[in-house]
Design an enzyme around this catalytic site. Sequence first.
Site, PDB file in Angstrom:
ATOM      1  N   CYS A  21       0.830  -1.207   0.000  1.00 11.81           N
ATOM      2  CA  CYS A  21       0.000   0.000   0.000  1.00 11.81           C
ATOM      3  C   CYS A  21       0.865   1.257   0.000  1.00 11.81           C
ATOM      4  O   CYS A  21       1.700   1.441   0.884  1.00 11.81           O
ATOM      5  CB  CYS A  21      -0.896  -0.013   1.244  1.00 11.81           C
ATOM      6  SG  CYS A  21      -1.780   1.530   1.531  1.00 11.81           S
TER       7      CYS A  21
ATOM      8  N   TYR B  62      -5.434   5.668  -9.076  1.00 15.23           N
ATOM      9  CA  TYR B  62      -6.598   4.867  -8.690  1.00 15.23           C
ATOM     10  C   TYR B  62      -7.839   5.297  -9.468  1.00 15.23           C
ATOM     11  O   TYR B  62      -8.696   4.467  -9.806  1.00 15.23           O
ATOM     12  CB  TYR B  62      -6.845   4.986  -7.185  1.00 15.23           C
ATOM     13  CG  TYR B  62      -5.844   4.217  -6.372  1.00 15.23           C
ATOM     14  CD1 TYR B  62      -6.083   2.894  -6.007  1.00 15.23           C
ATOM     15  CD2 TYR B  62      -4.642   4.792  -5.982  1.00 15.23           C
ATOM     16  CE1 TYR B  62      -5.159   2.174  -5.272  1.00 15.23           C
ATOM     17  CE2 TYR B  62      -3.703   4.081  -5.250  1.00 15.23           C
ATOM     18  CZ  TYR B  62      -3.963   2.769  -4.897  1.00 15.23           C
ATOM     19  OH  TYR B  62      -3.032   2.062  -4.181  1.00 15.23           O
TER      20      TYR B  62
END
Length: 344
Positions: free
Chosen positions: A52, A209
């Site tokens: 992440c 994203y």
Amino acid sequence: MSSTAPVIKEGREETKNGAYSRTASVFRNRVAAGTEFPPASGRYHLYVSYACPWASRCIAMRNLKGLEDAIPMSVVHPCFLKTKPEVDNHLGWAFVKQSEGPYIPNVLGKGKITTRMCTGDLVNDYKTVRELYEKSSDSPVTKFTVPILFDTETNKIVNNESSEIVEMLNFDFNDFAKNPNLNLYPDDKLKEINELNDAMYESINNGVYKCGFAQAQEPYDEALDALFAALDVMEDRLSTHRYLCGDVLTIADIRLFVTLVRFDHVYYVHFKTSKKLLREYPNLFAYTRELYQMPGIRESVDMEHIVTHYLTSHTVINPYAIIPSCTTDFELPHNREMVGIESP
């Protein structure tokens, strides 16, 4: 928490008109003297994923400040797994111990996914990050993210907003840090840092994203154009600045780095950010190599976890969990030492 509370499948937020929309973090307490959460060594625990980018910048800051002994850390498994199969189909971060074997498959039973670097939950021995949230909160929670700064005395989540955790690691644990004088938020650069952070978040950090999770062509096209326009700006800026704010490393650099280091290996293919590779930008690529080679930042990057997470967690895109090889060499000389220095 009610078993009928809504959850987000595969860790993704819902989209509006096909555009990706990230929901805000909800645990926003601060570690500060005189509060419920005073600074202390050994009291707080960091939950992270090496995959992440938001968690990785917390790992980098913890390393750079020398807080490894003061703030222990648990590392989740890189692949999203079922978090409560008896209740729903939610996929998310799970704790797997290396003692469970060197590899496990994805939720479809495919692939050989590493358990290297996975620690299990070193505080509560929970099986999933979802369990940690649900047992640490009095209110329903539907988003189970890392990083998490956790208080082991009260068994409460202090904060799950990476930008605020990074600030606390920079300012609030200096009494226990090996490098207390390191400050990645220098006062004379604060306005510039904040402006850069705001611009980078929308178009670059979250921009990848927006490309990858768009569910319609128009929002994807808009996000892609905004992403590469912002990268062009950064490429130009780094032609005359060694770092984003001049000759000093700041948290803005860490924010940009965590996206850049993942770009060619993950975002270019998996998120369809395919106008240009990072290594086609001379300044951005050299800048990424310089940061990667810095002690503390290098250790925050685990490319196996990064590629494994994205390529095995999203089973709609890659159901067979095929993991591509990684070939970008971040060890190449960066030659950034003279950037921004005028010739006599």
